[in-house]
Motif scaffolding. Structure first.
Motif, PDB file in Angstrom:
ATOM      1  N   ALA A  41       0.979  -1.266   0.041  1.00  0.00           N
ATOM      2  CA  ALA A  41      -0.097   0.030   0.045  1.00  0.00           C
ATOM      3  C   ALA A  41       0.874   1.202   0.072  1.00  0.00           C
ATOM      4  O   ALA A  41       0.337   2.318  -0.143  1.00  0.00           O
ATOM      5  N   LEU A  42       2.192   0.974   0.108  1.00  0.00           N
ATOM      6  CA  LEU A  42       2.966   2.471   0.042  1.00  0.00           C
ATOM      7  C   LEU A  42       3.931   2.613  -1.067  1.00  0.00           C
ATOM      8  O   LEU A  42       4.024   3.700  -1.485  1.00  0.00           O
ATOM      9  N   SER A  84       1.218   4.264  11.917  1.00  0.00           N
ATOM     10  CA  SER A  84       0.467   3.859  10.880  1.00  0.00           C
ATOM     11  C   SER A  84       0.968   4.182   9.586  1.00  0.00           C
ATOM     12  O   SER A  84       1.652   5.199   9.290  1.00  0.00           O
ATOM     13  N   GLN A  86      -0.424   4.488   6.589  1.00  0.00           N
ATOM     14  CA  GLN A  86      -1.311   5.741   5.855  1.00  0.00           C
ATOM     15  C   GLN A  86      -1.216   6.949   6.703  1.00  0.00           C
ATOM     16  O   GLN A  86      -1.161   8.081   5.932  1.00  0.00           O
ATOM     17  N   THR A  87      -1.536   7.113   8.019  1.00  0.00           N
ATOM     18  CA  THR A  87      -1.895   8.554   8.656  1.00  0.00           C
ATOM     19  C   THR A  87      -0.453   9.019   9.065  1.00  0.00           C
ATOM     20  O   THR A  87      -0.440  10.133   9.452  1.00  0.00           O
ATOM     21  N   ALA A 280      -7.196  -0.039   3.729  1.00  0.00           N
ATOM     22  CA  ALA A 280      -5.897   0.546   3.763  1.00  0.00           C
ATOM     23  C   ALA A 280      -4.640  -0.447   3.548  1.00  0.00           C
ATOM     24  O   ALA A 280      -3.776   0.159   3.220  1.00  0.00           O
ATOM     25  N   ASP A 282      -3.424  -1.168   6.154  1.00  0.00           N
ATOM     26  CA  ASP A 282      -2.485  -0.816   6.852  1.00  0.00           C
ATOM     27  C   ASP A 282      -2.486  -1.868   8.242  1.00  0.00           C
ATOM     28  O   ASP A 282      -2.949  -1.882   9.163  1.00  0.00           O
TER      29      ASP A 282
END
Length: 321
Positions: A41-42, A84, A86-87, A280, A282
């Motif tokens: 996801a990254l 996280s 994502q955040t 996500a 995550d």
């Protein structure tokens, strides 16, 4: 303190620690078995091997699996669940923000279910075939056939959209506005409590009917003791073992198992945090939520086990012998 009591508590502590260790290993390895990885996801789909290697080194994923587990476990024991992907928010902070919401909903739901089911089950067992028994059977059958998310939607339509008694969804902390907080929490709590009322009612009713036929209860009736004393002092306490056990299991399950209800009522609990993390990819967030829910489940049920000697002194005598 007696020797047998020390041995029992030491054994319980060892069992508790081993169970926590097994849970931590299972949670850590479970996400390792999921296809893909946390870096998917990254990184962009066309990431080079150099970019992948650099990202793995930055997140410690290039280390041996045992070393990864020990590093993760050491962080968890110090309250560090990671950050996280994502955040960028520390996962511990996200859980600390959302855990009180799930805990409040879970405990209030179980409390409401107990308040409704205990007197209903006691009286239905004392007067089988009576009006309370028949009505509770019909209502519980209807609730049993209605999924929680359907009941939640119906409650929103009736009490929020039509009658406009309660707000349909959202969350306001108690510290900001106690009155609005209570209004917003009523429908989610009723939604979750409905199915638990059925479970508690049927369990306690069956145990009460069996207890009321035992010799010591019949003897109390023959001595002319008041009905309320027979039901509360002789029958209810002895019949509560299954109810207490199931209540602990329900609380542990509801702490992280209110995903649909949280989604329907837009509640910022652990369930929505887990779903957001899954969508996500995550994995750090999902891993932490699963671990917290599993540990909470174990703690609640351990506390439940400790209440058995309080409910019936015969448990202490059996263990002592």
């Amino acid at each position: 303190m007696k020797t047998w009591e020390l041995r029992r508590r030491a054994g319980s502590l060892v069992q508790f620690l081993l169970l926590l260790f097994a849970v931590s290993v299972a949670v850590f390895l479970l996400l390792k078995l999921i296809p893909g990885g946390p870096l998917d996801a990254l990184l962009p789909p066309d990431a080079t091997e150099e970019q992948i290697a650099a990202a793995e080194a930055a997140h410690g994923l290039d280390q041996p699996l045992i070393q990864q587990y020990l590093s993760w476990l050491g962080g968890v024991l110090h309250g560090d669940f990671g950050t996280s992907f994502q955040t960028g928010q520390p996962v511990g902070e996200a859980i600390a923000e959302r855990l009180p919401v799930s805990l409040e909903i879970a405990f209030l739901s179980v409390l409401l279910a107990l308040v409704v089911s205990i007197p209903t089950a006691v009286w239905a067992a004392y007067r089988p075939g009576g009006i309370v028994d028949r009505v509770s059977t019909i209502v519980s059958s209807a609730l049993l056939a209605t999924p929680s998310f359907v009941l939640g939607i119906v409650l929103i339509f009736v009490f929020a959209m039509t009658l406009k008694i309660f707000p349909p969804m959202g969350w306001v902390p108690f510290s900001e506005d106690p009155a609005e907080h209570i209004q917003k929490i009523i429908l989610p709590v009723v939604t979750l409590a409905a199915s638990e009322i059925v479970l508690f009612l049927r369990i306690l009713k069956g145990d009460m009917m069996a207890t009321l036929q035992q010799d010591h209860v019949l003897s109390a009736r023959a001595r002319g003791l008041p009905t309320w004393r027979i039901l509360s002092g002789h029958a209810l306490k002895q019949s509560s073992f299954s109810l207490v056990t199931v209540s602990g299991m329900v609380i542990g399950r509801l702490i992280g198992g209110t995903v649909l209800v949280e989604a329907i009522f837009s509640l910022p609990g652990l369930g929505t945090l887990a779903i957001t993390g899954i969508n996500a990819r995550d994995y750090v967030v999902v891993q932490a939520v699963v671990l917290v829910c599993a540990v909470g489940y174990i703690l609640v049920n351990t506390l439940v086990d400790l209440t058995y000697p309080l409910l019936d002194p015969r448990v202490r005598k059996e263990k002592a012998s």
